[in-house]
Design a protein around this motif. Sequence first.
Motif, short mmCIF file in Angstrom:
data_model
loop_
_atom_site.label_atom_id
_atom_site.label_comp_id
_atom_site.label_asym_id
_atom_site.label_seq_id
_atom_site.Cartn_x
_atom_site.Cartn_y
_atom_site.Cartn_z
N SER A 9 0.85 -1.20 0.00
CA SER A 9 0.00 0.00 0.00
C SER A 9 0.88 1.24 0.00
O SER A 9 1.76 1.40 0.85
CB SER A 9 -0.90 -0.01 1.24
OG SER A 9 -1.24 1.29 1.65
N SER A 10 0.65 2.15 -0.94
CA SER A 10 1.49 3.35 -1.02
C SER A 10 1.31 4.23 0.21
O SER A 10 2.26 4.88 0.66
CB SER A 10 1.18 4.14 -2.30
OG SER A 10 -0.17 4.56 -2.32
N THR A 11 0.09 4.26 0.77
CA THR A 11 -0.14 5.10 1.94
C THR A 11 0.55 4.50 3.17
O THR A 11 1.07 5.23 4.01
CB THR A 11 -1.64 5.28 2.19
OG1 THR A 11 -2.29 4.00 2.18
CG2 THR A 11 -2.25 6.16 1.11
N SER A 12 0.52 3.16 3.29
CA SER A 12 1.25 2.51 4.39
C SER A 12 2.74 2.73 4.22
O SER A 12 3.47 2.99 5.20
CB SER A 12 0.95 1.01 4.41
OG SER A 12 -0.42 0.76 4.61
N TYR A 13 3.21 2.62 2.99
CA TYR A 13 4.63 2.80 2.68
C TYR A 13 5.09 4.20 3.06
O TYR A 13 6.13 4.38 3.71
CB TYR A 13 4.81 2.52 1.19
CG TYR A 13 6.22 2.47 0.64
CD1 TYR A 13 7.35 2.59 1.43
CD2 TYR A 13 6.41 2.27 -0.74
CE1 TYR A 13 8.63 2.53 0.88
CE2 TYR A 13 7.68 2.20 -1.30
CZ TYR A 13 8.79 2.34 -0.48
OH TYR A 13 10.05 2.29 -1.03
N ARG A 14 4.28 5.21 2.72
CA ARG A 14 4.71 6.58 3.04
C ARG A 14 4.77 6.80 4.55
O ARG A 14 5.64 7.52 5.03
CB ARG A 14 3.83 7.62 2.33
CG ARG A 14 2.39 7.70 2.78
CD ARG A 14 1.59 8.83 2.12
NE ARG A 14 1.35 8.65 0.72
CZ ARG A 14 0.21 8.99 0.12
NH1 ARG A 14 -0.80 9.52 0.83
NH2 ARG A 14 0.05 8.83 -1.19
N LEU A 15 3.86 6.16 5.29
CA LEU A 15 3.91 6.34 6.74
C LEU A 15 5.09 5.59 7.35
O LEU A 15 5.73 6.08 8.29
CB LEU A 15 2.60 5.89 7.39
CG LEU A 15 2.43 6.35 8.84
CD1 LEU A 15 2.44 7.88 8.94
CD2 LEU A 15 1.17 5.80 9.46
N ARG A 16 5.42 4.43 6.81
CA ARG A 16 6.62 3.73 7.28
C ARG A 16 7.86 4.60 7.07
O ARG A 16 8.73 4.69 7.95
CB ARG A 16 6.80 2.40 6.53
CG ARG A 16 5.79 1.33 6.89
CD ARG A 16 6.25 -0.05 6.43
NE ARG A 16 6.54 -0.16 5.01
CZ ARG A 16 5.66 -0.54 4.08
NH1 ARG A 16 4.40 -0.82 4.42
NH2 ARG A 16 6.02 -0.64 2.81
N ILE A 17 7.95 5.24 5.91
CA ILE A 17 9.09 6.12 5.64
C ILE A 17 9.15 7.24 6.68
O ILE A 17 10.21 7.55 7.23
CB ILE A 17 9.03 6.70 4.22
CG1 ILE A 17 9.19 5.60 3.17
CG2 ILE A 17 10.10 7.78 4.03
CD1 ILE A 17 8.92 6.07 1.75
N ALA A 18 8.00 7.86 6.94
CA ALA A 18 7.97 8.97 7.89
C ALA A 18 8.43 8.51 9.27
O ALA A 18 9.22 9.19 9.94
CB ALA A 18 6.56 9.55 7.97
N LEU A 19 7.94 7.36 9.72
CA LEU A 19 8.34 6.84 11.03
C LEU A 19 9.84 6.53 11.06
O LEU A 19 10.52 6.82 12.06
CB LEU A 19 7.54 5.58 11.35
CG LEU A 19 6.06 5.80 11.69
CD1 LEU A 19 5.28 4.50 11.57
CD2 LEU A 19 5.92 6.37 13.10
N GLU A 20 10.35 5.97 9.98
CA GLU A 20 11.77 5.63 9.93
C GLU A 20 12.64 6.89 9.88
O GLU A 20 13.68 6.97 10.56
CB GLU A 20 12.06 4.74 8.71
CG GLU A 20 11.41 3.37 8.76
CD GLU A 20 12.05 2.43 9.77
OE1 GLU A 20 13.09 2.79 10.36
OE2 GLU A 20 11.51 1.33 9.97
N LEU A 21 12.24 7.89 9.10
CA LEU A 21 13.01 9.12 9.04
C LEU A 21 13.06 9.83 10.39
O LEU A 21 14.06 10.46 10.73
CB LEU A 21 12.43 10.06 7.98
CG LEU A 21 12.69 9.71 6.51
CD1 LEU A 21 11.92 10.64 5.59
CD2 LEU A 21 14.19 9.78 6.19
N LYS A 22 11.98 9.69 11.15
CA LYS A 22 11.94 10.34 12.46
C LYS A 22 12.49 9.43 13.57
O LYS A 22 12.49 9.81 14.74
CB LYS A 22 10.50 10.77 12.78
CG LYS A 22 9.99 11.85 11.82
CD LYS A 22 8.62 12.38 12.20
CE LYS A 22 8.68 13.32 13.38
NZ LYS A 22 9.40 14.57 13.09
N ALA A 23 12.96 8.23 13.17
CA ALA A 23 13.56 7.28 14.12
C ALA A 23 12.60 6.95 15.26
O ALA A 23 13.00 6.86 16.43
CB ALA A 23 14.88 7.81 14.65
N LEU A 24 11.32 6.73 14.92
CA LEU A 24 10.31 6.37 15.90
C LEU A 24 10.07 4.87 15.87
O LEU A 24 9.85 4.30 14.80
CB LEU A 24 9.01 7.13 15.63
CG LEU A 24 9.08 8.65 15.78
CD1 LEU A 24 7.80 9.30 15.26
CD2 LEU A 24 9.32 9.03 17.24
#
Length: 215
Positions: A9-24
């Motif tokens: 899912s592109s929307t799930s993918y974008r949220l995973r990226i956001a969480l990873e970039l913020k190291a959460l």
Amino acid sequence: MKLHGYYRSSTSYRLRIALELKALAYENVPVNLLESAQKGAAFTSRNPFGSVPMLEADGRDRAQSMALIEWLDEAYPEKPLLPADIEERYTARELAYAIATELHAPLNLPVLKYLKEEFGKSQGEIGEWYRHWLARTLLPLERRLEQLATGDFLFDAPGLFETVLVPQLYNARRFDYDLSASPRMTRIEAACLALEPFRRAHPDNQSDNPQRETP
């Protein structure tokens, strides 16, 4: 935090990226879209939209990826995804929302299934539909990036725009979209995919990907 999503899912993918970039730190909870798990009573009782991603955080079930990304940036201000300058914030939102608002609606899975099941469209015809709408947004987006004279990222480091762009290009390739006219987008994509947060968020590396190679 628990992220309820689907690996492709592109929307799930974008949220995973956001969480990873913020190291959460977060726990991945797979939701099988092919089995319509997101439409079941157990899921919709928590998320009436019947969509992924859904993020359990701070005692609340939160939906809608773009709202979630901006909430993450406000709730966890370290490693910001939006720049401090108001004009740069506008630019990031202009480009990210062009993808999120113009492409997600006509290209998401329920629409593609509707074209096939209700209108009898073949997979080839659905592919033509997909590429048509991609071009309507990605070609002017490339021109905007040219106007901005972008390099490896929109600004100095990946942020909101890159979290939305990279998943969309992943899906574009799945539908054989020709990206040869998009050199600035693909340059940004390549620079992002070389970074560990993007590698961890990639669909190939998710536990619910049936083709994932296990160590």
